[in-house]
Scaffold this active site. Structure first.
Site, PDB file in Angstrom:
ATOM      1  N   TYR A 245      36.999  35.699  49.111  1.00  0.00           N
ATOM      2  CA  TYR A 245      38.236  35.931  49.848  1.00  0.00           C
ATOM      3  C   TYR A 245      37.925  35.815  51.328  1.00  0.00           C
ATOM      4  CZ  TYR A 245      42.296  38.398  51.798  1.00  0.00           C
ATOM      5  OH  TYR A 245      43.415  38.737  52.513  1.00  0.00           O
TER       6      TYR A 245
ATOM      7  N   ASP B 160      31.128  33.868  56.192  1.00  0.00           N
ATOM      8  CA  ASP B 160      32.121  34.917  56.364  1.00  0.00           C
ATOM      9  C   ASP B 160      31.418  36.252  56.144  1.00  0.00           C
ATOM     10  OD1 ASP B 160      34.097  36.787  56.225  1.00  0.00           O
ATOM     11  OD2 ASP B 160      35.433  35.600  54.949  1.00  0.00           O
TER      12      ASP B 160
ATOM     13  N   LYS C 294      36.010  44.120  60.098  1.00  0.00           N
ATOM     14  CA  LYS C 294      35.719  45.422  59.483  1.00  0.00           C
ATOM     15  C   LYS C 294      34.786  46.299  60.322  1.00  0.00           C
ATOM     16  CE  LYS C 294      37.524  44.063  55.122  1.00  0.00           C
ATOM     17  NZ  LYS C 294      37.439  42.852  54.352  1.00  0.00           N
TER      18      LYS C 294
HETATM   19  C1  LIG Z   1      38.562  41.671  54.563  1.00  0.00           C
HETATM   20  C2  LIG Z   1      38.038  40.292  54.594  1.00  0.00           C
HETATM   21  C3  LIG Z   1      38.627  39.272  55.366  1.00  0.00           C
HETATM   22  C4  LIG Z   1      39.938  39.464  56.065  1.00  0.00           C
HETATM   23  O1  LIG Z   1      39.889  40.402  57.073  1.00  0.00           O
HETATM   24  P1  LIG Z   1      41.284  41.110  57.514  1.00  0.00           P
HETATM   25  O2  LIG Z   1      40.895  41.944  58.683  1.00  0.00           O
HETATM   26  O3  LIG Z   1      41.762  41.863  56.336  1.00  0.00           O
HETATM   27  O4  LIG Z   1      42.219  40.012  57.880  1.00  0.00           O
HETATM   28  C5  LIG Z   1      37.992  38.063  55.439  1.00  0.00           C
HETATM   29  N1  LIG Z   1      36.835  37.835  54.775  1.00  0.00           N
HETATM   30  C6  LIG Z   1      36.245  38.772  54.026  1.00  0.00           C
HETATM   31  C7  LIG Z   1      34.946  38.468  53.354  1.00  0.00           C
HETATM   32  C8  LIG Z   1      36.835  40.027  53.881  1.00  0.00           C
HETATM   33  O5  LIG Z   1      36.272  40.930  53.078  1.00  0.00           O
END
Ligand SMILES: *Cc1c(COP(=O)(O)O)cnc(C)c1O
Length: 427
Positions: free
Chosen positions: A143, A238, A266
């Site tokens: 994701y 990511d 995060k």
């Molecule tokens: C949470 C998440 C996102 C998106 O971040 P948001 O601040 O919710 O937009 C993107 N990549 C990964 C791996 C994530 O866990």
């Protein structure tokens, strides 16, 4: 489910779409209405009736220092006194960027955003602008936020082009996203061979956390780095979850692989809305205003977010040696959890790395989305509610990661295991 909570969710549903501001909060996959939170402190989160839970979700990852860490809160309060948004540069942004560049060697330039989604969305646009190519590759079950190009359903097989993972994503755009099984080197090599000259970027969670925790198999990320480098494809890690989760830096620091671009979020926001994209100077300078790839944000680099982020990263920098203890605690917990399930005769497979873990309700092994999907999600739902009843807050879905924070104590571990014992009796 108490009457108070029921009323709260009903009231929310009258004015908020689906009653929640992000779908996972609705607890759809475990049945039952979500519990409303009143506050949180350290390793504990409290619902609106005052009931206390040991929190293993930690706002889906960010709260590695525990909730309401005094230094982080003090930093936010000090900053708030001086104004909360200027729409003009501040030193805090430079300090934040410097901390990130220091911590992650592949990052020479940074751009702050207000969410992880903005970071990944920017990474894709920047890769397309930089390479002049249109296609991107991702992996099933990863994701990367909710931008159109990245919200593509699991594809089946190498040659399968993405189909819209959601109504509202034009097929013309979805076709430009290729999704491959995680950890499938064969599929990866074939796809790169076939699409190399059209591929702008490959984006990957170096540790997958969004199909439950799935670890990269030996050589998977290395091969990805080799193939992308050979073919002029931008490699995007990511690290929105993994950034600063395992060490003062990214997972890339620990494996010695340098992606071209890195997305963060995060933890670097210390609980405030933040994301960041960083990477090679040559690519990053293609962003406006030096370059021609547009990206912007009224609240990007927001003072409150910067102060929470800087405070958090500074504490983590000081604590760099303590990550090992956090890992030990997570190992100990998972080991005991395994023993309790074995004694009860319920098959589980725990995927874990450092302070991040998922208990899959199946024999395993789980190494990609297909294998993750073989879990008994109904049993997970019963387990979830049993634990909740006992005072342990776990992710309301089988396909999410659990986290430990520096605020979790041995007493928390003991209580969690006792609660698990009680839950297993009725499972
Ligand atoms: C949470 C998440 C996102 C998106 O971040 P948001 O601040 O919710 O937009 C993107 N990549 C990964 C791996 C994530 O866990």
């Amino acid at each position: 489910m108490t009457k108070i909570n029921e009323d709260q969710f009903a009231a929310a549903g009258q004015v908020i779409a689906g009653g929640v501001n992000s779908p996972v909060r609705a607890w759809k996959s475990v049945d039952g209405d979500p519990v409303f939170v009143s506050h949180a402190q350290g390793s504990k989160i409290y619902d609106s009736t005052g009931k206390e839970y040991i929190d293993y979700v930690l706002s889906w990852g960010p709260m590695i220092l525990g909730h309401a860490h005094p230094e982080v809160i003090a930093a936010i309060c000090r900053t708030a006194q001086k104004g909360t948004s200027f729409g003009a540069p501040t030193d805090a942004e430079t300090n934040m960027a410097r901390l990130i560049c220091e911590a992650i060697p592949s990052i020479e330039r940074v751009r702050m955003t207000s969410s992880g989604t903005e970071a990944t969305m920017t990474a894709i646009r920047l890769s397309r602008g930089y390479t002049g190519r249109n296609m991107i590759m991702k992996f099933d079950g990863c994701y990367h936020g909710h931008a159109d190009s990245l919200l593509i359903k699991a594809g089946s097989g190498v040659a399968t082009l993405g189909i819209p993972g959601s109504p509202g994503i034009p097929e013309a755009l979805a076709k430009l996203t290729l999704s491959l099984p995680y950890n499938d080197l064969d599929a990866l090599e074939k796809a790169i061979e076939r699409y190399a000259s059209d591929l702008a970027a490959v984006i990957v969670e170096p540790i997958a956390g969004n199909m439950g925790v799935v670890l990269p198999e030996n050589g998977f990320l290395k091969k990805l780095r080799e193939l992308t480098a050979q073919n002029g494809i931008v490699l995007i890690f990511d690290e929105v979850i993994t950034g600063f989760r395992f060490c003062f830096g990214g997972y890339q620091n620990l494996i010695g692989i340098k992606p071209d671009l890195t997305c963060l979020g995060k933890i670097i926001g210390g609980g405030m809305p933040v994301g960041a994209i960083g990477g090679k100077k040559e690519i990053m300078e293609r962003l406006a205003p030096t370059g021609d790839v547009y990206q912007a944000g009224t609240l990007s680099g927001n003072p409150l977010a910067m102060s929470a982020g800087i405070a958090t990263l500074n504490i983590l920098k000081e604590k760099a040696d303590s990550f090992a203890a956090l890992t030990d605690r997570a190992n100990g917990l998972c080991w005991e959890v395994e023993k309790l399930f074995a004694k009860r005769g319920i098959a589980i497979c725990i995927n874990k790395i450092f302070s991040m873990f998922t208990i899959f309700f199946q024999q395993g092994p789980v190494y990609d989305l297909n294998t993750a999907m073989q879990s008994d999600t109904r049993l997970y739902a019963r387990f979830f509610h049993g634990m909740l009843e006992n005072g342990v807050w776990l992710a309301p879905s089988q396909f999410e990661a659990g986290f430990l924070s520096f605020a979790h104590t041995d007493e928390d571990m003991d209580k969690t295991l006792a609660d698990l014992g009680n839950t297993l009796k009725i499972l």
